[in-house]
Design a protein around this motif. Sequence first.
Motif, short mmCIF file in Angstrom:
data_model
loop_
_atom_site.label_atom_id
_atom_site.label_comp_id
_atom_site.label_asym_id
_atom_site.label_seq_id
_atom_site.Cartn_x
_atom_site.Cartn_y
_atom_site.Cartn_z
N LEU A 22 -17.56 -52.23 -47.95
CA LEU A 22 -18.72 -52.11 -47.08
C LEU A 22 -18.54 -52.93 -45.81
O LEU A 22 -18.05 -54.06 -45.83
CB LEU A 22 -19.99 -52.56 -47.81
CG LEU A 22 -20.43 -51.69 -48.99
CD1 LEU A 22 -21.61 -52.34 -49.71
CD2 LEU A 22 -20.78 -50.28 -48.54
N ASP A 23 -18.97 -52.34 -44.69
CA ASP A 23 -18.96 -53.00 -43.38
C ASP A 23 -17.55 -53.36 -42.89
O ASP A 23 -17.38 -54.26 -42.08
CB ASP A 23 -19.84 -54.26 -43.39
CG ASP A 23 -21.28 -53.94 -43.72
OD1 ASP A 23 -21.83 -53.02 -43.09
OD2 ASP A 23 -21.86 -54.58 -44.62
N SER A 49 -19.57 -41.32 -47.57
CA SER A 49 -20.79 -42.11 -47.62
C SER A 49 -20.78 -42.97 -48.87
O SER A 49 -20.53 -42.48 -49.97
CB SER A 49 -22.02 -41.19 -47.64
OG SER A 49 -23.18 -41.90 -48.01
N ARG A 55 -29.28 -48.78 -48.53
CA ARG A 55 -28.76 -47.99 -47.42
C ARG A 55 -27.59 -47.13 -47.88
O ARG A 55 -27.02 -47.35 -48.95
CB ARG A 55 -28.27 -48.91 -46.29
CG ARG A 55 -27.15 -49.83 -46.76
CD ARG A 55 -26.51 -50.63 -45.66
NE ARG A 55 -25.49 -51.52 -46.19
CZ ARG A 55 -24.48 -52.02 -45.49
NH1 ARG A 55 -24.36 -51.73 -44.21
NH2 ARG A 55 -23.59 -52.82 -46.06
N GLN A 56 -27.27 -46.14 -47.06
CA GLN A 56 -25.96 -45.48 -47.20
C GLN A 56 -25.14 -45.89 -45.99
O GLN A 56 -25.64 -45.91 -44.85
CB GLN A 56 -26.08 -43.97 -47.31
CG GLN A 56 -26.46 -43.25 -46.06
CD GLN A 56 -26.24 -41.75 -46.12
OE1 GLN A 56 -25.51 -41.24 -46.96
NE2 GLN A 56 -26.91 -41.02 -45.24
N TRP A 57 -23.90 -46.24 -46.24
CA TRP A 57 -23.01 -46.69 -45.17
C TRP A 57 -21.80 -45.77 -45.12
O TRP A 57 -21.26 -45.39 -46.16
CB TRP A 57 -22.57 -48.13 -45.43
CG TRP A 57 -21.61 -48.64 -44.38
CD1 TRP A 57 -21.91 -49.10 -43.14
CD2 TRP A 57 -20.18 -48.73 -44.51
NE1 TRP A 57 -20.77 -49.47 -42.48
CE2 TRP A 57 -19.68 -49.25 -43.30
CE3 TRP A 57 -19.28 -48.42 -45.53
CZ2 TRP A 57 -18.32 -49.47 -43.08
CZ3 TRP A 57 -17.93 -48.63 -45.32
CH2 TRP A 57 -17.46 -49.16 -44.11
N THR A 67 -23.45 -45.13 -38.25
CA THR A 67 -22.71 -45.99 -39.18
C THR A 67 -23.41 -46.12 -40.52
O THR A 67 -22.77 -46.35 -41.54
CB THR A 67 -22.50 -47.39 -38.60
OG1 THR A 67 -23.78 -47.96 -38.27
CG2 THR A 67 -21.63 -47.34 -37.35
N GLU A 68 -24.74 -45.96 -40.53
CA GLU A 68 -25.50 -46.05 -41.77
C GLU A 68 -26.88 -45.46 -41.58
O GLU A 68 -27.34 -45.23 -40.45
CB GLU A 68 -25.61 -47.50 -42.24
CG GLU A 68 -26.38 -48.42 -41.31
CD GLU A 68 -26.45 -49.84 -41.84
OE1 GLU A 68 -27.57 -50.28 -42.18
OE2 GLU A 68 -25.40 -50.50 -41.94
#
Length: 330
Positions: A22-23, A49, A55-57, A67-68
């Motif tokens: 993530l990120d 995704s 959230r969905q990222w 991006t999300e």
Amino acid sequence: MKHRQLPDEEGRLSALGRYQILDTASETAFDKITGLVRDILDVPICAVSLVDGERQWFKSIQGLDATETSRSVAFCAHTILKRTPMVDAELDPRFASNPLVTGNPRIRSYAGVPLQSPDGYNLGSLCVIDVQPRNFSEGQISILDKFAELIINELELRTLAHRDSLIDAVTRRSFIEAVEKAISRLEQDSWPCALILFDLDHFKKINGGYGHPAGDEVLIAIANCCRTTIRPADILGRLGGEEFGVLLNETSFKDAVLVAERLRNQFSRLAFDWAPHLKITASFGVSEIAPGQSLDHWIGVTDAALFKAKHGGRNRTIGSSKLVSCAVAA
């Protein structure tokens, strides 16, 4: 491809967290897959995704500048529960009022397949989106399944490169990346976050006196102790031969010192048949990040506390926020 989705959300989020994805920055391997899928299925939008807690990222997305999104509006949040493609989002009561349908990008057709980890958790989806109504054939869904397997394989390979194979902890590089993310999160949500650094005392004597296989057994036992003590959301890293780090998310300085002490006491109770009288001890440095601190400063403060513990007699915990320390000795 078998889909044996496991129902517990805590376990699913823990499985997602283990990939440390993530990120992170965009990567060619994932962008190539979304580009190929978009071309093969002739759709304007394709995404990888990952569904986080709220959230969905998007690890990769083609055809949409995003991006999300909130998990509450994410089509992929439904995909991790059920694999049914939506043919016309405007006519589907679950999505007719969704802002992604009523507003940009005005989704009309969607198909997604789960990205399932080897242990059965649906982490997110590989999805395709069209702004026109259309049917997705079984053959097209099968194509998505095959590419979803490639994505999971890529995640697994990425994990191997970021994990220590002996003790199944993240490598120094991955640990530093996790600390950087924690600093970024602090700027957004102000949740406390603490760092523990520890060294095993006189570990070279164990390797020298009992051999490296014995030393490896000690390292594995130490890692197992850590895993039974820290939470799934926390991160254990091997930073050097006998140097470890623990990143404690949403943890105050006071609680982090208690965790370090719990670990120190557990290490001292470890027993090995090949050395019945051997006592394992460790020296700990602990600090909590403060707003405005840089990565180098946070690690430097914690490392300074560890240095004090080692040179103050070892087998102790020293906690420091601004190098004003509190010591807990054996």
